[in-house]
Write a protein that holds these residues in place. Structure first.
Motif, PDB file in Angstrom:
ATOM      1  N   GLY A  35       0.808  -1.149  -0.083  1.00 42.53           N
ATOM      2  CA  GLY A  35      -0.033   0.073   0.101  1.00 42.53           C
ATOM      3  C   GLY A  35       0.826   1.388   0.040  1.00 42.53           C
ATOM      4  O   GLY A  35       2.042   1.081  -0.095  1.00 42.53           O
ATOM      5  N   ARG A  36       0.220   2.598   0.179  1.00 43.66           N
ATOM      6  CA  ARG A  36       1.125   3.474   0.257  1.00 43.66           C
ATOM      7  C   ARG A  36       1.488   4.000   1.492  1.00 43.66           C
ATOM      8  O   ARG A  36       2.184   5.077   1.667  1.00 43.66           O
ATOM      9  CB  ARG A  36       0.110   4.909  -0.568  1.00 43.66           C
ATOM     10  CG  ARG A  36      -0.158   4.432  -2.120  1.00 43.66           C
ATOM     11  CD  ARG A  36      -0.790   5.608  -2.941  1.00 43.66           C
ATOM     12  NE  ARG A  36      -2.377   5.620  -2.066  1.00 43.66           N
ATOM     13  CZ  ARG A  36      -3.252   6.399  -2.514  1.00 43.66           C
ATOM     14  NH1 ARG A  36      -2.968   7.373  -3.482  1.00 43.66           N
ATOM     15  NH2 ARG A  36      -4.396   6.350  -1.870  1.00 43.66           N
ATOM     16  N   ASP A  37       0.796   3.463   2.390  1.00 45.11           N
ATOM     17  CA  ASP A  37       0.894   3.905   3.686  1.00 45.11           C
ATOM     18  C   ASP A  37       1.701   3.032   4.680  1.00 45.11           C
ATOM     19  O   ASP A  37       1.013   1.988   4.853  1.00 45.11           O
ATOM     20  CB  ASP A  37      -0.324   4.420   4.523  1.00 45.11           C
ATOM     21  CG  ASP A  37      -0.049   5.114   5.796  1.00 45.11           C
ATOM     22  OD1 ASP A  37       0.014   4.227   6.926  1.00 45.11           O
ATOM     23  OD2 ASP A  37       0.025   6.276   5.849  1.00 45.11           O
ATOM     24  N   ALA A  38       2.867   2.938   5.275  1.00 44.88           N
ATOM     25  CA  ALA A  38       3.613   2.002   5.901  1.00 44.88           C
ATOM     26  C   ALA A  38       2.888   1.488   7.130  1.00 44.88           C
ATOM     27  O   ALA A  38       2.793   0.405   7.591  1.00 44.88           O
ATOM     28  CB  ALA A  38       4.942   2.489   6.280  1.00 44.88           C
ATOM     29  N   GLY A  39       2.399   2.780   7.652  1.00 39.68           N
ATOM     30  CA  GLY A  39       1.437   2.161   9.062  1.00 39.68           C
ATOM     31  C   GLY A  39       0.224   1.480   8.875  1.00 39.68           C
ATOM     32  O   GLY A  39       0.186   0.587   9.657  1.00 39.68           O
ATOM     33  N   ARG A  40      -0.342   1.816   7.797  1.00 37.51           N
ATOM     34  CA  ARG A  40      -1.627   0.981   7.417  1.00 37.51           C
ATOM     35  C   ARG A  40      -1.207  -0.558   7.037  1.00 37.51           C
ATOM     36  O   ARG A  40      -1.890  -1.432   7.312  1.00 37.51           O
ATOM     37  CB  ARG A  40      -2.462   1.410   6.433  1.00 37.51           C
ATOM     38  CG  ARG A  40      -3.345   2.850   7.121  1.00 37.51           C
ATOM     39  CD  ARG A  40      -4.026   3.525   5.616  1.00 37.51           C
ATOM     40  NE  ARG A  40      -4.984   2.609   5.055  1.00 37.51           N
ATOM     41  CZ  ARG A  40      -5.980   2.230   5.484  1.00 37.51           C
ATOM     42  NH1 ARG A  40      -6.458   2.719   6.594  1.00 37.51           N
ATOM     43  NH2 ARG A  40      -6.932   1.290   4.585  1.00 37.51           N
ATOM     44  N   CYS A  41      -0.045  -0.700   6.367  1.00 39.11           N
ATOM     45  CA  CYS A  41       0.469  -2.080   6.092  1.00 39.11           C
ATOM     46  C   CYS A  41       0.813  -2.738   7.125  1.00 39.11           C
ATOM     47  O   CYS A  41       0.499  -3.963   7.109  1.00 39.11           O
ATOM     48  CB  CYS A  41       1.473  -1.831   4.821  1.00 39.11           C
ATOM     49  SG  CYS A  41       0.944  -1.011   3.319  1.00 39.11           S
ATOM     50  N   SER A  42       1.575  -2.255   8.032  1.00 39.17           N
ATOM     51  CA  SER A  42       1.784  -2.751   9.272  1.00 39.17           C
ATOM     52  C   SER A  42       0.761  -3.367  10.040  1.00 39.17           C
ATOM     53  O   SER A  42       0.634  -4.440  10.691  1.00 39.17           O
ATOM     54  CB  SER A  42       2.921  -1.994   9.903  1.00 39.17           C
ATOM     55  OG  SER A  42       4.185  -1.549   9.211  1.00 39.17           O
ATOM     56  N   SER A  43      -0.320  -2.294  10.164  1.00 39.01           N
ATOM     57  CA  SER A  43      -1.365  -2.547  11.046  1.00 39.01           C
ATOM     58  C   SER A  43      -2.389  -3.752  10.342  1.00 39.01           C
ATOM     59  O   SER A  43      -2.551  -4.534  11.064  1.00 39.01           O
ATOM     60  CB  SER A  43      -2.213  -1.356  10.911  1.00 39.01           C
ATOM     61  OG  SER A  43      -3.587  -1.816  11.580  1.00 39.01           O
ATOM     62  N   VAL A  55       5.852  -0.819   0.752  1.00 42.51           N
ATOM     63  CA  VAL A  55       5.323   0.289   0.447  1.00 42.51           C
ATOM     64  C   VAL A  55       5.989   0.710  -0.703  1.00 42.51           C
ATOM     65  O   VAL A  55       5.519   1.140  -1.936  1.00 42.51           O
ATOM     66  CB  VAL A  55       5.511   1.503   1.349  1.00 42.51           C
ATOM     67  CG1 VAL A  55       5.133   3.030   0.812  1.00 42.51           C
ATOM     68  CG2 VAL A  55       4.854   1.427   2.762  1.00 42.51           C
ATOM     69  N   GLU A  56       7.194   0.424  -1.238  1.00 46.78           N
ATOM     70  CA  GLU A  56       8.106   0.739  -2.291  1.00 46.78           C
ATOM     71  C   GLU A  56       8.653  -0.569  -2.549  1.00 46.78           C
ATOM     72  O   GLU A  56       9.028  -1.252  -1.840  1.00 46.78           O
ATOM     73  CB  GLU A  56       8.739   1.751  -2.217  1.00 46.78           C
ATOM     74  CG  GLU A  56       8.195   3.296  -1.943  1.00 46.78           C
ATOM     75  CD  GLU A  56       9.096   4.325  -2.026  1.00 46.78           C
ATOM     76  OE1 GLU A  56      10.249   3.998  -2.067  1.00 46.78           O
ATOM     77  OE2 GLU A  56       8.752   5.482  -1.900  1.00 46.78           O
ATOM     78  N   THR A  69      -7.876  -2.467  -3.712  1.00 44.70           N
ATOM     79  CA  THR A  69      -7.685  -0.774  -3.488  1.00 44.70           C
ATOM     80  C   THR A  69      -9.197  -0.423  -3.986  1.00 44.70           C
ATOM     81  O   THR A  69     -10.076  -1.137  -4.427  1.00 44.70           O
ATOM     82  CB  THR A  69      -6.884  -0.300  -4.719  1.00 44.70           C
ATOM     83  OG1 THR A  69      -7.055  -0.714  -5.766  1.00 44.70           O
ATOM     84  CG2 THR A  69      -5.381  -1.164  -4.109  1.00 44.70           C
TER      85      THR A  69
END
Length: 303
Positions: A35-43, A55-56, A69
């Motif tokens: 995803g574009r947001d590291a925090g959301r991906c980790s969550s 993220v990248e 998406t």
């Protein structure tokens, strides 16, 4: 049996719910959660109980690719994955959009991947709730037979009730879901605002309306929409309909227009012997004039 790897693109509520259900049953191994947001991906990884937040950078190989998406991003992601040659022959790529068909994933077919769309008819407002209540959810399926055949056991294992929908009718199908779910919420808001306009506070209004709503849905379930219709349209109360269009228009022109349009839909269910016509409903002075004025003043290309 080899457990397939699933890459999840889009760490939102639907994607993390399905990934968690499959992870808990040992049906997939979660690879990337991108995803574009590291925090959301980790969550999402924490909620799912597996996966690597990304993220990248390039995504690892996987047999299954879920693009979860927003609709507007799906085509671009498919094009980017195709350009990166991320998928291999025989891999399965699918999305869960209700409005889009699997054709939006066509760029991925050039690599030999198979594509599908499977849309659960369910609100995913809370993943914690969704994972406990998914069993029995109807899921609309369309796409390549090879993809649907591979995906069917995954959805069956978590209690999905699959049915087919033609790709050319996805928009009509999804419009039905929006009307039944999202627009029901909007309709309840309209009813509450009318109650408030009548001087009834919102808490009391909902306590009074909720049993009425529940009873109406029960009647539709038992008897169908035609038999469940009651109220001024069913009775042919022409003057009441006109007066209430005017009253709701005075409160808010959008509420008046909603009342008028829904009355026209209800007219198709009403007994013809009541004598009510479309002109009787459309002829309310305030409702029709307000709608015409707003239509003439607005830019048709502006939303």
């Amino acid at each position: 049996m080899l457990i397939p790897t699933l890459n999840l693109i889009g760490p939102g509520r639907l994607g993390r719910t399905l990934a968690r259900l499959w992870q808990d049953k040992g049906l997939v191994r979660i690879g990337a959660v991108a995803g574009r947001d590291a925090g959301r991906c980790s969550s999402a990884c924490q909620f799912i109980g597996g996966g690597t937040p990304i993220v990248e950078g390039p995504l690892p190989a996987a047999e299954l690719w879920l693009i979860a998406t927003p609709d507007d991003a799906i085509a671009g992601i498919a094009t980017r994955l195709a350009a990166d040659a991320a998928l291999r022959p025989g891999d399965i790529a699918f999305h869960c959009s209700g409005a889009l068909a699997s054709a939006v994933l066509a760029p991925l077919q050039t690599s030999g991947a198979h594509t599908a769309s499977i849309h659960p008819l369910k609100s995913f407002a809370s993943p914690d709730t969704a994972i406990t209540s998914f069993d029995g959810t109807f899921c609309a399926c369309e796409g390549e037979p090879e993809a649907l055949q591979r995906l069917a056991p995954l959805f069956d294992a978590i209690g999905a009730r699959r049915f087919a929908v033609a790709s050319e009718h996805k928009l009509r199908y999804h419009a039905a879901a929006v009307l039944a779910c999202n627009h029901l919420v909007a309709l309840m808001e309209a009813a509450l605002r009318c109650m408030e306009g009548a001087g009834v506070n919102r808490d009391t209004a909902w306590s009074a309306l909720q049993p009425l709503v529940a009873g109406t849905l029960t009647n539709v379930d038992r008897n169908g929409t035609r038999a469940a219709l009651t109220g001024p349209v069913a009775r042919g109360d022409k003057q009441t309909i006109r007066d209430e269009i005017d009253a709701t228009t005075d409160l808010d022109p959008d509420l008046g227009e909603a009342y008028r349009v829904l009355s026209l839909v209800a007219l198709g269910l009403a007994p013809p012997e009541n004598g009510l016509t479309r002109a009787d409903i459309s002829g309310s002075s305030k409702g029709s004039e307000s709608f015409e004025r707003r239509s003439n003043d607005s830019d048709p290309f502006e939303r």
